[in-house]
Scaffold this motif. Structure first.
Motif, mmCIF file in Angstrom:
data_model
loop_
_atom_site.group_PDB
_atom_site.id
_atom_site.type_symbol
_atom_site.label_atom_id
_atom_site.label_comp_id
_atom_site.label_asym_id
_atom_site.label_seq_id
_atom_site.Cartn_x
_atom_site.Cartn_y
_atom_site.Cartn_z
ATOM 1 N N LYS A 163 0.766 -1.131 -0.175
ATOM 2 C CA LYS A 163 -0.332 -0.140 0.476
ATOM 3 C C LYS A 163 0.956 1.104 0.215
ATOM 4 C CE LYS A 163 -3.420 2.520 2.484
ATOM 5 N NZ LYS A 163 -3.863 2.101 3.973
ATOM 6 N N ILE A 164 0.993 1.844 -1.427
ATOM 7 C CA ILE A 164 1.189 3.660 -0.960
ATOM 8 C C ILE A 164 0.398 4.861 -0.866
ATOM 9 C CG2 ILE A 164 2.841 4.646 -2.425
ATOM 10 C CD1 ILE A 164 3.495 2.494 -4.352
ATOM 11 N N THR A 165 1.340 4.747 0.326
ATOM 12 C CA THR A 165 0.581 6.380 0.853
ATOM 13 C C THR A 165 1.327 8.156 0.149
ATOM 14 O OG1 THR A 165 -0.301 5.169 2.671
ATOM 15 C CG2 THR A 165 -0.733 7.766 2.420
ATOM 16 N N ILE A 166 0.041 8.054 -0.592
ATOM 17 C CA ILE A 166 0.811 9.957 -0.860
ATOM 18 C C ILE A 166 -0.004 10.769 -0.023
ATOM 19 C CG2 ILE A 166 1.216 10.927 -3.267
ATOM 20 C CD1 ILE A 166 1.006 8.094 -4.656
ATOM 21 N N GLN A 167 1.308 11.755 0.083
ATOM 22 C CA GLN A 167 0.637 12.969 0.625
ATOM 23 C C GLN A 167 1.259 14.425 0.222
ATOM 24 O OE1 GLN A 167 1.619 12.941 4.545
ATOM 25 N NE2 GLN A 167 0.519 15.315 5.272
ATOM 26 N N SER A 168 0.832 15.210 -0.388
ATOM 27 C CA SER A 168 0.870 16.490 -0.363
ATOM 28 C C SER A 168 1.020 17.622 0.293
ATOM 29 C CB SER A 168 0.727 16.776 -2.018
ATOM 30 O OG SER A 168 -0.693 17.258 -2.566
ATOM 31 N N VAL A 193 4.992 8.366 0.800
ATOM 32 C CA VAL A 193 5.986 9.506 0.548
ATOM 33 C C VAL A 193 5.382 10.981 0.683
ATOM 34 C CG1 VAL A 193 6.300 10.285 -2.173
ATOM 35 C CG2 VAL A 193 6.231 7.757 -1.761
ATOM 36 N N VAL A 194 5.700 11.287 0.921
ATOM 37 C CA VAL A 194 5.717 12.741 0.973
ATOM 38 C C VAL A 194 6.013 14.330 0.213
ATOM 39 C CG1 VAL A 194 4.730 14.829 2.667
ATOM 40 C CG2 VAL A 194 4.656 12.438 3.440
ATOM 41 N N PHE A 195 4.869 14.610 -0.029
ATOM 42 C CA PHE A 195 5.658 15.879 -1.314
ATOM 43 C C PHE A 195 5.445 17.213 -0.833
ATOM 44 C CE2 PHE A 195 4.355 13.225 -4.369
ATOM 45 C CZ PHE A 195 5.606 11.718 -5.596
ATOM 46 N N LYS A 196 6.276 17.874 -0.869
ATOM 47 C CA LYS A 196 6.733 19.264 -0.374
ATOM 48 C C LYS A 196 7.138 20.168 -1.328
ATOM 49 C CE LYS A 196 7.569 21.196 4.090
ATOM 50 N NZ LYS A 196 8.163 21.545 5.805
ATOM 51 N N VAL A 197 6.388 21.433 -1.298
ATOM 52 C CA VAL A 197 7.563 22.491 -1.810
ATOM 53 C C VAL A 197 7.738 23.462 -0.648
ATOM 54 C CG1 VAL A 197 6.554 24.943 -3.337
ATOM 55 C CG2 VAL A 197 5.667 22.533 -3.129
ATOM 56 N N THR A 198 9.174 23.621 -0.980
ATOM 57 C CA THR A 198 9.674 24.051 -0.008
ATOM 58 C C THR A 198 9.636 25.671 0.353
ATOM 59 O OG1 THR A 198 11.788 24.260 -0.871
ATOM 60 C CG2 THR A 198 11.357 22.560 1.409
ATOM 61 N N LYS A 199 10.090 26.803 -0.849
ATOM 62 C CA LYS A 199 10.652 28.160 -1.157
ATOM 63 C C LYS A 199 9.596 27.892 -2.685
ATOM 64 C CE LYS A 199 14.094 28.857 1.956
ATOM 65 N NZ LYS A 199 15.852 28.978 2.184
ATOM 66 N N PRO A 200 8.344 29.002 -2.879
ATOM 67 C CA PRO A 200 7.760 28.270 -3.785
ATOM 68 C C PRO A 200 8.221 28.984 -4.720
ATOM 69 C CG PRO A 200 6.079 29.168 -2.347
ATOM 70 C CD PRO A 200 7.220 28.656 -1.895
ATOM 71 N N GLN A 201 9.272 30.408 -4.750
ATOM 72 C CA GLN A 201 10.082 31.266 -5.714
ATOM 73 C C GLN A 201 10.928 30.953 -6.246
ATOM 74 O OE1 GLN A 201 7.731 33.356 -7.517
ATOM 75 N NE2 GLN A 201 6.085 32.361 -6.417
ATOM 76 N N THR A 202 11.436 29.588 -5.567
ATOM 77 C CA THR A 202 13.289 29.327 -5.237
ATOM 78 C C THR A 202 13.528 27.950 -6.676
ATOM 79 O OG1 THR A 202 13.286 28.494 -3.518
ATOM 80 C CG2 THR A 202 13.349 30.470 -3.605
ATOM 81 N N ALA A 203 14.046 27.802 -7.007
ATOM 82 C CA ALA A 203 14.918 27.007 -7.735
ATOM 83 C C ALA A 203 15.449 25.759 -6.827
ATOM 84 C CB ALA A 203 16.099 26.957 -8.763
ATOM 85 N N ASN A 204 15.083 24.573 -7.107
ATOM 86 C CA ASN A 204 15.649 22.954 -5.599
ATOM 87 C C ASN A 204 14.752 23.537 -4.701
ATOM 88 O OD1 ASN A 204 17.494 21.972 -7.498
ATOM 89 N ND2 ASN A 204 19.393 23.389 -5.949
ATOM 90 N N ASN A 205 13.186 23.361 -4.971
ATOM 91 C CA ASN A 205 12.619 23.645 -3.294
ATOM 92 C C ASN A 205 11.370 22.579 -3.718
ATOM 93 O OD1 ASN A 205 10.663 24.266 -6.424
ATOM 94 N ND2 ASN A 205 9.925 26.020 -5.203
ATOM 95 N N LYS A 206 11.701 21.434 -4.731
ATOM 96 C CA LYS A 206 10.681 20.236 -4.491
ATOM 97 C C LYS A 206 11.491 19.879 -3.982
ATOM 98 C CE LYS A 206 7.480 22.019 -7.495
ATOM 99 N NZ LYS A 206 9.438 23.353 -8.743
ATOM 100 N N GLU A 207 10.998 19.003 -2.147
ATOM 101 C CA GLU A 207 10.930 17.972 -1.296
ATOM 102 C C GLU A 207 10.557 16.652 -1.197
ATOM 103 O OE1 GLU A 207 11.325 17.881 3.320
ATOM 104 O OE2 GLU A 207 11.598 20.181 2.343
ATOM 105 N N VAL A 208 10.656 15.784 -1.303
ATOM 106 C CA VAL A 208 9.659 14.072 -1.326
ATOM 107 C C VAL A 208 10.686 13.658 -0.311
ATOM 108 C CG1 VAL A 208 9.934 12.246 -2.420
ATOM 109 C CG2 VAL A 208 9.729 14.418 -3.718
ATOM 110 N N THR A 209 9.922 12.839 0.796
ATOM 111 C CA THR A 209 10.660 12.357 1.859
ATOM 112 C C THR A 209 9.911 10.852 1.487
ATOM 113 O OG1 THR A 209 10.227 13.760 3.066
ATOM 114 C CG2 THR A 209 10.152 11.614 3.930
ATOM 115 N N LEU A 210 10.571 9.121 1.834
ATOM 116 C CA LEU A 210 9.910 8.304 1.621
ATOM 117 C C LEU A 210 10.411 7.548 2.859
ATOM 118 C CD1 LEU A 210 9.143 5.817 -0.161
ATOM 119 C CD2 LEU A 210 11.485 5.856 -1.054
#
Length: 130
Positions: free
Chosen positions: A41-46, A77-94
């Motif tokens: 079972k894969i749980t995905i949270q954004s 799996v957790v997806f998170k946008v850290t700082k919307p206006q910067t590069a490298n702002n997509k964080e994923v935790t597994l």
């Protein structure tokens, strides 16, 4: 007693429907994979955004492949946008089977690839220790 047996194959999952007309009015559905266990079972949270269906499918495909290497019932799996206006702002935790990986990248797909690779590396290290 007549039996209606139908086997449907989709990837590594077999769906088996058995219907006994004299005893059960509704079919019984059993889902098993090749190993004989139930699928992971894969749980995905954004967080701070809505995940698209394309991203969800990509995640399920990549994380689902880990099932070959580790015997785990669930993966988170957790997806998170850290700082919307910067590069490298997509964080994923597994988190899967007691293992944990976290990556930050330009896109969520890159971050997913990174955490899956990190988990594979952890699995290899764990197997080599034993």
């Amino acid at each position: 007693m007549s039996k209606n047996l139908e086997v449907i194959t989709k990837g590594f999952i077999f769906a088996l429907t058995i219907c006994y007309e004299s005893f059960v009015s509704l079919p019984v559905l059993l889902i098993i994979n090749i190993k004989g266990g139930f699928s992971m079972k894969i749980t995905i949270q954004s967080i701070k955004f809505d995940a698209t269906e394309k991203l969800t499918e990509y995640t399920e495909k990549k994380v689902g492949k880990l099932e070959r290497f580790i015997d785990a019932e669930t993966a988170e799996v957790v997806f998170k946008v850290t700082k919307p206006q910067t590069a490298n702002n997509k964080e994923v935790t597994l988190k899967i089977g007691g293992l944990h990986a976290e990556k930050v990248a330009d896109t969520f797909e890159e971050a997913i690839d990174g955490v899956v690779d990190a988990i594979k590396t952890q699995i290899e290290k764990k197997k080599n220790k034993v």
